[in-house]
Design a protein around this motif. Structure first.
Motif, PDB file in Angstrom:
ATOM      1  N   LEU A  44       0.854  -1.185   0.000  1.00 41.48           N
ATOM      2  CA  LEU A  44       0.000   0.000   0.000  1.00 41.48           C
ATOM      3  C   LEU A  44       0.891   1.237   0.000  1.00 41.48           C
ATOM      4  O   LEU A  44       1.700   1.423   0.911  1.00 41.48           O
ATOM      5  CB  LEU A  44      -0.902   0.013   1.229  1.00 41.48           C
ATOM      6  CG  LEU A  44      -1.929  -1.106   1.314  1.00 41.48           C
ATOM      7  CD1 LEU A  44      -2.595  -1.117   2.688  1.00 41.48           C
ATOM      8  CD2 LEU A  44      -2.984  -0.956   0.213  1.00 41.48           C
ATOM      9  N   ILE A  45       0.742   2.060  -1.023  1.00 41.34           N
ATOM     10  CA  ILE A  45       1.512   3.291  -1.128  1.00 41.34           C
ATOM     11  C   ILE A  45       0.625   4.445  -0.683  1.00 41.34           C
ATOM     12  O   ILE A  45      -0.464   4.650  -1.235  1.00 41.34           O
ATOM     13  CB  ILE A  45       2.021   3.508  -2.566  1.00 41.34           C
ATOM     14  CG1 ILE A  45       2.926   2.329  -2.964  1.00 41.34           C
ATOM     15  CG2 ILE A  45       2.739   4.842  -2.693  1.00 41.34           C
ATOM     16  CD1 ILE A  45       3.352   2.337  -4.413  1.00 41.34           C
ATOM     17  N   LYS A  46       1.073   5.157   0.350  1.00 41.91           N
ATOM     18  CA  LYS A  46       0.293   6.282   0.887  1.00 41.91           C
ATOM     19  C   LYS A  46       0.322   7.430  -0.112  1.00 41.91           C
ATOM     20  O   LYS A  46       1.372   7.809  -0.605  1.00 41.91           O
ATOM     21  CB  LYS A  46       0.851   6.731   2.232  1.00 41.91           C
ATOM     22  CG  LYS A  46       0.004   7.778   2.912  1.00 41.91           C
ATOM     23  CD  LYS A  46       0.044   7.598   4.409  1.00 41.91           C
ATOM     24  CE  LYS A  46      -0.741   8.644   5.155  1.00 41.91           C
ATOM     25  NZ  LYS A  46      -2.131   8.739   4.799  1.00 41.91           N
ATOM     26  N   GLY A  50      -5.413   8.696  -0.037  1.00 46.94           N
ATOM     27  CA  GLY A  50      -5.510   7.484   0.784  1.00 46.94           C
ATOM     28  C   GLY A  50      -4.371   6.542   0.495  1.00 46.94           C
ATOM     29  O   GLY A  50      -3.202   6.864   0.712  1.00 46.94           O
ATOM     30  N   TYR A  51      -4.700   5.348  -0.020  1.00 47.30           N
ATOM     31  CA  TYR A  51      -3.695   4.334  -0.322  1.00 47.30           C
ATOM     32  C   TYR A  51      -3.911   3.771  -1.715  1.00 47.30           C
ATOM     33  O   TYR A  51      -5.044   3.584  -2.146  1.00 47.30           O
ATOM     34  CB  TYR A  51      -3.762   3.178   0.685  1.00 47.30           C
ATOM     35  CG  TYR A  51      -3.327   3.556   2.071  1.00 47.30           C
ATOM     36  CD1 TYR A  51      -1.982   3.561   2.416  1.00 47.30           C
ATOM     37  CD2 TYR A  51      -4.257   3.911   3.037  1.00 47.30           C
ATOM     38  CE1 TYR A  51      -1.571   3.913   3.687  1.00 47.30           C
ATOM     39  CE2 TYR A  51      -3.851   4.263   4.318  1.00 47.30           C
ATOM     40  CZ  TYR A  51      -2.515   4.264   4.636  1.00 47.30           C
ATOM     41  OH  TYR A  51      -2.108   4.618   5.890  1.00 47.30           O
ATOM     42  N   LEU A 186      -7.035  -4.514   2.715  1.00 45.89           N
ATOM     43  CA  LEU A 186      -8.206  -3.649   2.896  1.00 45.89           C
ATOM     44  C   LEU A 186      -8.622  -3.609   4.362  1.00 45.89           C
ATOM     45  O   LEU A 186      -8.980  -2.553   4.895  1.00 45.89           O
ATOM     46  CB  LEU A 186      -9.367  -4.126   2.009  1.00 45.89           C
ATOM     47  CG  LEU A 186      -9.202  -3.859   0.518  1.00 45.89           C
ATOM     48  CD1 LEU A 186     -10.303  -4.559  -0.284  1.00 45.89           C
ATOM     49  CD2 LEU A 186      -9.179  -2.360   0.212  1.00 45.89           C
ATOM     50  N   ASN A 187      -8.535  -4.746   5.027  1.00 44.19           N
ATOM     51  CA  ASN A 187      -8.809  -4.783   6.461  1.00 44.19           C
ATOM     52  C   ASN A 187      -7.778  -3.958   7.230  1.00 44.19           C
ATOM     53  O   ASN A 187      -8.108  -3.236   8.173  1.00 44.19           O
ATOM     54  CB  ASN A 187      -8.821  -6.223   6.966  1.00 44.19           C
ATOM     55  CG  ASN A 187      -9.227  -6.302   8.416  1.00 44.19           C
ATOM     56  OD1 ASN A 187     -10.300  -5.835   8.796  1.00 44.19           O
ATOM     57  ND2 ASN A 187      -8.365  -6.881   9.242  1.00 44.19           N
ATOM     58  N   ARG A 188      -6.513  -4.037   6.819  1.00 48.66           N
ATOM     59  CA  ARG A 188      -5.441  -3.275   7.475  1.00 48.66           C
ATOM     60  C   ARG A 188      -5.677  -1.776   7.329  1.00 48.66           C
ATOM     61  O   ARG A 188      -5.474  -1.013   8.272  1.00 48.66           O
ATOM     62  CB  ARG A 188      -4.086  -3.674   6.876  1.00 48.66           C
ATOM     63  CG  ARG A 188      -2.889  -2.976   7.474  1.00 48.66           C
ATOM     64  CD  ARG A 188      -2.716  -3.199   8.945  1.00 48.66           C
ATOM     65  NE  ARG A 188      -2.579  -4.600   9.275  1.00 48.66           N
ATOM     66  CZ  ARG A 188      -2.603  -5.071  10.523  1.00 48.66           C
ATOM     67  NH1 ARG A 188      -2.724  -4.245  11.553  1.00 48.66           N
ATOM     68  NH2 ARG A 188      -2.496  -6.366  10.757  1.00 48.66           N
ATOM     69  N   ILE A 189      -6.137  -1.337   6.155  1.00 50.77           N
ATOM     70  CA  ILE A 189      -6.446   0.086   5.954  1.00 50.77           C
ATOM     71  C   ILE A 189      -7.503   0.527   6.958  1.00 50.77           C
ATOM     72  O   ILE A 189      -7.376   1.582   7.595  1.00 50.77           O
ATOM     73  CB  ILE A 189      -6.928   0.361   4.508  1.00 50.77           C
ATOM     74  CG1 ILE A 189      -5.784   0.180   3.520  1.00 50.77           C
ATOM     75  CG2 ILE A 189      -7.523   1.769   4.395  1.00 50.77           C
ATOM     76  CD1 ILE A 189      -6.218   0.219   2.058  1.00 50.77           C
TER      77      ILE A 189
END
Length: 195
Positions: A44-46, A50-51, A186-189
């Motif tokens: 995931l790139i910030k 968002g990401y 997606l859960n981590r986000i």
């Protein structure tokens, strides 16, 4: 179990099934009892929106040779302990992300271990991690892994499900490992946003 044939990276083996029949399967030679075969690095790139997911289109000979798809949609990944037998999952994930994308992870979250890839075909198991990249500056020229990685691109996390649903899957197959990694990322986000 019996080794039928062996190469640098794979063994073709047989073992007895519960019905005492021969069962044939493959094993990665780096796979040991102390760790999984490979790590999948869902990246995931910030961004200011968002990401973004970092994704690869790869040219995988088994898929193209059997006319399944021209490319495979994948996440960065690597064999654990392929160079250093004492390498741990996090070290491997950092090394592979740098090699394949030229990026440095700010944080890596361990999501899932000992996930079978295709239990009837292989004893391979995967570890899934989510890597957060806060600075998307390329710090090292990425490798193409012998011509396997043909394209690197990003898809915003808010658009990832629609993107996957709209792929022409005769043109681009989606690696199951990538889908699983996206689920956990997606859960981590959501967990990061809730903090």
């Amino acid at each position: 179990m019996t080794i039928i044939s062996k190469t640098k990276f794979l063994e073709f083996k047989s073992a007895k099934s519960p019905a005492n029949k021969d069962w044939y399967y493959v094993r990665r030679t780096n796979d040991t009892a102390s760790h999984d075969s490979a790590v999948v690095i869902t990246t995931l790139i910030k961004t200011e929106n968002g990401y973004d997911f970092l994704l690869f289109n790869t040219n995988r000979p088994p898929l193209s040779a059997e006319n399944k798809a021209k490319y495979c949609l994948e996440s960065p990944a690597g064999l654990i302990g392929d160079v250093d037998k004492n390498e741990d999952v996090i070290e491997c994930a950092k090394k592979e992300l740098l090699e394949e994308a030229g990026l440095n992870a700010s944080k890596i979250y361990l999501e899932l271990e000992n996930c079978a890839t295709s239990a009837g075909l292989s004893c391979e198991t995967l570890t899934y991690v989510t890597a957060i990249v806060e600075d998307d500056k390329i710090i090292q020229n990425p490798i193409d892994d012998g011509g396997i990685i043909v394209e690197r691109f990003q898809v915003n996390a808010n658009e990832i499900v629609e993107y996957l649903n709209n792929l022409n899957q005769k043109e681009i197959s989606i690696a199951a490992a990538t889908v699983c990694g996206i689920f956990y990322a997606l859960n981590r986000i959501n967990l990061i946003i809730q903090k």
